[in-house]
Design a protein around this motif. Structure first.
Motif, PDB file in Angstrom:
ATOM      1  N   LYS A  84      37.788  33.884  10.778  1.00  9.41           N
ATOM      2  CA  LYS A  84      38.882  35.044  10.150  1.00  9.41           C
ATOM      3  C   LYS A  84      37.796  36.032   9.326  1.00  9.41           C
ATOM      4  O   LYS A  84      36.786  35.616   8.943  1.00  9.41           O
ATOM      5  N   LYS A  85      38.532  37.254   9.287  1.00  9.34           N
ATOM      6  CA  LYS A  85      37.868  38.464   8.719  1.00  9.34           C
ATOM      7  C   LYS A  85      38.732  38.683   7.337  1.00  9.34           C
ATOM      8  O   LYS A  85      39.743  38.881   7.308  1.00  9.34           O
ATOM      9  N   GLU A  86      37.967  38.906   6.171  1.00  8.40           N
ATOM     10  CA  GLU A  86      38.604  39.217   5.007  1.00  8.40           C
ATOM     11  C   GLU A  86      37.633  40.143   4.333  1.00  8.40           C
ATOM     12  O   GLU A  86      36.452  39.980   4.184  1.00  8.40           O
ATOM     13  N   ASP A  88      34.853  42.659   4.193  1.00 13.43           N
ATOM     14  CA  ASP A  88      33.800  42.901   5.288  1.00 13.43           C
ATOM     15  C   ASP A  88      33.036  41.581   5.446  1.00 13.43           C
ATOM     16  O   ASP A  88      31.897  41.489   5.923  1.00 13.43           O
ATOM     17  N   HIS A  89      33.610  40.391   5.149  1.00 15.63           N
ATOM     18  CA  HIS A  89      33.006  39.199   5.529  1.00 15.63           C
ATOM     19  C   HIS A  89      33.759  38.591   6.380  1.00 15.63           C
ATOM     20  O   HIS A  89      35.073  38.584   6.466  1.00 15.63           O
ATOM     21  N   PHE A  90      33.361  37.211   7.230  1.00 18.11           N
ATOM     22  CA  PHE A  90      33.902  36.596   7.955  1.00 18.11           C
ATOM     23  C   PHE A  90      33.964  35.032   7.501  1.00 18.11           C
ATOM     24  O   PHE A  90      32.780  34.737   6.746  1.00 18.11           O
ATOM     25  N   THR A 104      27.674  38.893   9.455  1.00 16.72           N
ATOM     26  CA  THR A 104      28.260  39.499  10.820  1.00 16.72           C
ATOM     27  C   THR A 104      28.493  38.026  11.828  1.00 16.72           C
ATOM     28  O   THR A 104      28.193  36.809  11.239  1.00 16.72           O
ATOM     29  N   VAL A 242      40.508  36.826  15.879  1.00 23.61           N
ATOM     30  CA  VAL A 242      40.316  37.744  15.036  1.00 23.61           C
ATOM     31  C   VAL A 242      40.663  39.286  15.592  1.00 23.61           C
ATOM     32  O   VAL A 242      40.098  40.225  14.703  1.00 23.61           O
ATOM     33  N   VAL A 266      31.715  42.341  14.468  1.00 22.13           N
ATOM     34  CA  VAL A 266      31.629  41.121  15.511  1.00 22.13           C
ATOM     35  C   VAL A 266      31.144  41.806  16.793  1.00 22.13           C
ATOM     36  O   VAL A 266      31.559  42.649  17.257  1.00 22.13           O
TER      37      VAL A 266
END
Length: 300
Positions: A84-86, A88-90, A104, A242, A266
């Motif tokens: 999941k992306k929230e 600017d982080h995953f 990244t 994603v 990504v």
């Protein structure tokens, strides 16, 4: 929750090359690998620079892991189940309930080849029986070759191999229908078709491929084999989850220059991407993506 600069999902050729490059940039890198994909089953690649006598996928993977670990890259044998992306982080979770936060992501989840479970088949993969004509078509040059396949996919493989050999037999394992145009092509190249199920792969006294035993008891002797069943499965689920743009057949679309997907942060490469499935191309994907991941990390 462990935080890293980059999580690489998939420890095959593309993933390992990206890991080596990012390790040399001194980034905090984690490779999560389930030890699957084409490089785990191919026992000898013959078209890679520096390996004139061939090298197995497992050997490349072993050396690549040691190489990456030299630069501090960490490895985890596990399967990523959630990505999941929230902001600017995953955020990732694995089957073993490990959780990670990454700046990244590099997706190198590859594909799974589809073929029936035939006795002795895996033993011969990459040495006498092959899956990719661009990689190994040369190996059947002038050899009596059987294509183990189904329907149009197997017919296409047989016709492709006619470039290297004029002694090809196509065994239509599940008696799937073949289009009339394909049948014409087979006839044009004088390729014999056998509509019969395969019982097992026959080995000689040195444990090399010697032919095929059919369900009806007939033995088809041959020197080389190729697989052409179709239905290979692209491991696209994490990419889709994603929001990454996919082709109709579920390959990931990339920026050709940077290897970044449409989801910022990504990147992807290897057999997951929409191009020729080649070890050398996968290496290039990994290196190119790592260069641009490094640039992004510097910006952050």
């Amino acid at each position: 929750m462990k935080q890293v600069d980059c999580v690489i999902i998939g420890g095959g050729i593309a993933g390992l090359q990206a890991a080596i490059q990012l390790g040399r940039y001194k980034h905090d890198v984690l490779v999560i690998d389930s030890n699957q994909g084409r490089s785990t089953i191919c026992r000898c690649y013959h078209n890679i620079l520096g390996w004139p006598d061939g090298v197995s996928g497992q050997e490349i993977r072993k050396l690549g892991k040691l190489h990456a670990e030299k630069y501090g890259v960490q490895f985890l044998h596990d399967v990523v189940t959630t990505l999941k992306k929230e902001s600017d982080h995953f955020y990732l979770e694995t089957e073993q309930h490990a959780t990670f936060e990454a700046k990244t992501i590099f997706l190198a989840t590859g594909l799974v080849d589809h073929f029936p479970k035939l006795e002795n088949l895996v033993t011969c993969l990459g040495t006498d029986i092959y899956v990719c004509p661009d990689c190994d078509g040369y190996e059947v040059s002038g050899k009596k070759t059987v294509v183990l396949g189904a329907g149009n996919t197997g017919a296409d493989m047989a016709v492709t191999l006619a470039y290297w050999s004029n002694d090809i037999i196509y065994i239509n394992h599940n008696q799937s229908a073949i289009d009339i145009t394909k049948l014409d092509e087979l006839e044009k190249h004088r390729i014999k078709i056998i509509h019969e199920q395969i019982e097992k792969i026959i080995l000689d006294e040195k444990q090399h491929f010697a032919g095929v035993l059919l369900k009806n008891g007939e033995v088809v002797e041959a020197e080389r084999g190729f697989i052409g069943f179709g239905g290979n499965k692209i491991n696209y689920e994490l990419a889709e989850a994603v929001g990454i743009e996919l082709t109709e057949n579920k390959h990931v679309l990339l920026n050709p220059r940077t290897k970044e997907t449409n989801i910022k942060g990504v990147w992807a490469g290897g057999d997951l991407a929409a191009h020729s499935e080649q070890v050398t191309i996968a290496m290039g994907d990994g290196s190119q993506a790592a260069i641009w991941i490094h640039k992004r990390l510097l910006e952050q």
